[in-house]
Design a protein around this motif. Structure first.
Motif, short mmCIF file in Angstrom:
data_model
loop_
_atom_site.label_atom_id
_atom_site.label_comp_id
_atom_site.label_asym_id
_atom_site.label_seq_id
_atom_site.Cartn_x
_atom_site.Cartn_y
_atom_site.Cartn_z
N LEU A 110 53.89 20.06 73.63
CA LEU A 110 53.88 21.16 72.67
C LEU A 110 54.79 20.91 71.49
O LEU A 110 54.54 21.35 70.38
N THR A 111 55.90 20.22 71.72
CA THR A 111 56.87 19.98 70.64
C THR A 111 56.84 18.56 70.12
O THR A 111 57.10 18.32 68.95
N SER A 145 48.31 23.17 64.15
CA SER A 145 47.62 23.57 65.37
C SER A 145 47.83 25.04 65.69
O SER A 145 47.07 25.62 66.47
N THR A 146 48.88 25.64 65.13
CA THR A 146 49.15 27.06 65.38
C THR A 146 48.56 27.96 64.30
O THR A 146 48.80 29.17 64.32
N ALA A 198 48.03 13.63 68.98
CA ALA A 198 47.34 14.86 69.34
C ALA A 198 48.35 15.91 69.74
O ALA A 198 49.38 15.60 70.36
N VAL A 199 48.06 17.16 69.38
CA VAL A 199 48.89 18.30 69.75
C VAL A 199 47.97 19.34 70.37
O VAL A 199 46.93 19.67 69.80
N PRO A 200 48.30 19.86 71.55
CA PRO A 200 47.43 20.87 72.18
C PRO A 200 47.38 22.14 71.36
O PRO A 200 48.35 22.53 70.72
N LYS A 241 58.49 13.88 62.38
CA LYS A 241 58.25 14.76 61.24
C LYS A 241 56.77 15.11 61.12
O LYS A 241 56.39 16.28 60.94
N HIS A 242 55.91 14.09 61.22
CA HIS A 242 54.49 14.34 61.03
C HIS A 242 53.84 14.97 62.26
O HIS A 242 52.84 15.69 62.13
N ILE A 243 54.42 14.74 63.45
CA ILE A 243 53.93 15.47 64.62
C ILE A 243 54.24 16.95 64.47
O ILE A 243 53.43 17.81 64.83
N HIS A 244 55.42 17.26 63.93
CA HIS A 244 55.75 18.66 63.68
C HIS A 244 54.78 19.27 62.67
O HIS A 244 54.41 20.45 62.78
#
Length: 546
Positions: free
Chosen positions: A147-148, A72-73, A170-172, A63-66
């Motif tokens: 990415l997801t 990030s977008t 981390a998320v690119p 949930k928190h990665i989303h």
């Protein structure tokens, strides 16, 4: 006579053996089967508890990665990285400052995220919500799922600076034409995952612990757990060697527990589900003790029957003598069977009538004693509560505060005292009458009763003043409760003589201190001073006095 006594002894031995041998044999077999069944049931429940905690933890992380992925977008992050990578010639680049302001604004609205940091493709820090951002080491190659699903840069660990367990993900960050520009790194507060470890309504009984690879406690479902502990390394290895299998060991609280381990796929941590060994087998122990008591009772009953049979062999007169001794010793349940129609039978009937009258008199005395105890309990309740509000009265409040001070001196656990009164209450009384004033006091008291925990105490200090003692509570927590009470009182409307009246309260808050609060009077004095400051500041507010 010697022959008759020998027959009585044989009757005793036969009766006791006939009772004990089958009872104890069947009981031992039943208890062993029951113990094995309890062990199987507890293992299944602990497996379900550990599996549920692991599943909920993975959902919490995803949930928190989303959430981080969505950030990030954002245009602010993408434009900030683009401007940093390609600054305009001759113009100062203000993008990092704007991006820092954006990250701080977003981070302040997310309780779970402690830090947001934007880094370039080479790993250099571009902007961060933290004054001193954590060091970042990006992976050499991003997995396809990054990415997801993101990437866990730093596994869960205890962070002394923040006094909590954290993990970094981390998320690119991709440009508008899908070129890798850098990454958005978030430091997550693992404490916010505590409600997900165990559901108070759906989860099986037991507690859930989240341990790092060294067995150190990171998170626990135990309410009020503040002291960090570590599981013995040998026990941790044994649990990990047999995942999903229960074992008995010394838990973190230095008590014997039944527990098992599970390892979530999303994180390099160990989820341990445990239950107190004594609690699990409490019912079994009670049942065992009840069984032993029943066996003993049965032996006593059989012995009594055998004894009566033996006495009937000796002489009917011995029945009357022994029964009279029993009544003299306080056993009023004695009743002799009438088996003869001669003088002994008539004497037995008269004896039974006498025992019945004694039992009846005894029952009346017991009933009168029970009624008196109920009256005493009612009087005791009335002596410690306020008749109008149903809250504790001033006398009981003094006793409670004295006990809390003594407990504070022993274990140094903080507690807070809230003192409040109704603003302009005298004006309300003069305008609408004392009956309406009493109704307002009772309505405010109901709000207090609904706003505190079951372990806290609410009392009517006197007139329109109230006092709340919040155990094991800091001033910050007490201030939140005070604000909630103040808001609820302010939002409620009261009917007085057909008119709608709004009421506010002023609240003074103090936290018990070792140096200043030696007596209840000192605590009340500081709380009263804080209440005065709240009134002087304009009323309808809560004031904390240090």
């Amino acid at each position: 006579m010697v022959l008759l006594k020998s027959i009585k002894s044989k009757i005793f031995v036969f009766a006791i053996m006939a009772t004990l041998i089958p009872s104890l044999g069947l009981g031992l077999l039943s208890f062993r089967q029951n113990e094995a069944q309890i062990s199987d049931n507890v293992t299944r429940e602990l497996r379900a508890l550990a599996s549920q905690a692991s599943r909920e933890l993975e959902l919490w992380i995803n949930k928190h990665i989303h959430t981080v992925r969505a950030l990030s977008t954002s245009n602010a992050v993408i434009d900030g990285l683009s401007a940093t990578a390609h600054p305009f010639a001759g113009k100062p680049n203000k993008t990092p400052q704007a991006l820092t302001h954006y990250l701080r604004s977003v981070q302040s609205k997310l309780d779970t995220i402690l830090e947001l940091t934007v880094v370039g493709a080479a790993g250099q820090i571009v902007a961060s919500s933290a004054t001193a951002p954590s060091a970042v080491t990006l992976p050499q190659s991003w997995p396809e799922s990054a990415l997801t699903e993101g990437v866990v840069l730093v596994p869960p660990h205890w962070e002394k600076q923040r006094a909590t367990a954290t993990l970094s993900v981390a998320v690119p960050v991709l440009s508008y034409d899908n070129v890798l520009m850098g990454a958005l790194v978030a430091v997550l507060d693992l404490r916010t995952a505590q409600p997900y470890l165990k559901s108070s309504t759906k989860s099986p009984l037991g507690e859930v612990l989240l341990l790092d690879q060294n067995g150190r406690e990171l998170l626990s479902s135990r309410a009020g757990a503040t002291k960090l502990m570590s599981l013995d390394a040998v026990v941790l290895r044994q649990l990990l060697a047999r995942p999903g299998e229960s074992m008995i060991f010394q838990g973190l609280m230095h008590r014997e527990v039944i527990g098992l381990a599970d390892t979530p796929a999303a994180l390099p941590v160990t989820v341990v589900a445990e239950r107190d060994h004594a609690d699990v087998y409490a019912a079994w122990v009670d049942f065992r003790n009840l069984f032993l008591a029943l066996v003993c009772t049965l032996v006593l009953v059989v012995t009594a029957v055998a004894f009566r049979m033996g006495r009937s062999i000796v002489t009917p007169l011995q029945h009357l003598i022994d029964a009279a001794k029993s009544i003299a010793g306080g056993d009023l349940d004695v009743r002799l069977p009438v088996t003869r129609n001669d003088e002994f039978g008539h004497l037995t009937r008269i004896f039974n009538q006498m025992a019945d009258k004694l039992r009846h008199s005894h029952d009346e005395i017991v009933a009168a004693n029970k009624a008196m105890q109920q009256q005493n309990q009612l009087l005791e309740t009335l002596s410690i509560t306020d008749g109008l509000t149903g809250l504790y009265n001033r006398s009981k409040l003094d006793a409670i505060l004295k006990d809390e001070l003594a407990r504070f001196k022993r274990n140094q656990r903080p507690f807070a005292v809230l003192m409040m009164d109704i603003d302009y209450f005298k004006t309300l009384n003069d305008s609408y009458g004392h009956i309406a004033g009493d109704e307002i006091i009772a309505a405010v008291a109901k709000i207090l009763g609904r706003s505190i925990r079951s372990v806290d105490y609410a009392a009517r200090y006197g007139g329109d003043e109230f006092t709340i003692i919040m155990v094991e509570t800091t001033a910050d927590m007490a201030l939140k409760t005070a604000e909630r009470i103040r808001s609820q009182v302010n939002d409620m409307r009261y009917s007085a003589n057909g008119q709608i009246v709004s009421v506010t309260v002023s609240i003074g808050i103090v936290q018990c201190q070792q140096s200043d609060d030696a007596t209840p009077t000192a605590v009340f004095a500081r709380a009263d001073s804080a209440l005065y400051e709240a009134k002087r500041a304009g009323r309808n507010r809560a004031h904390y006095a240090t």
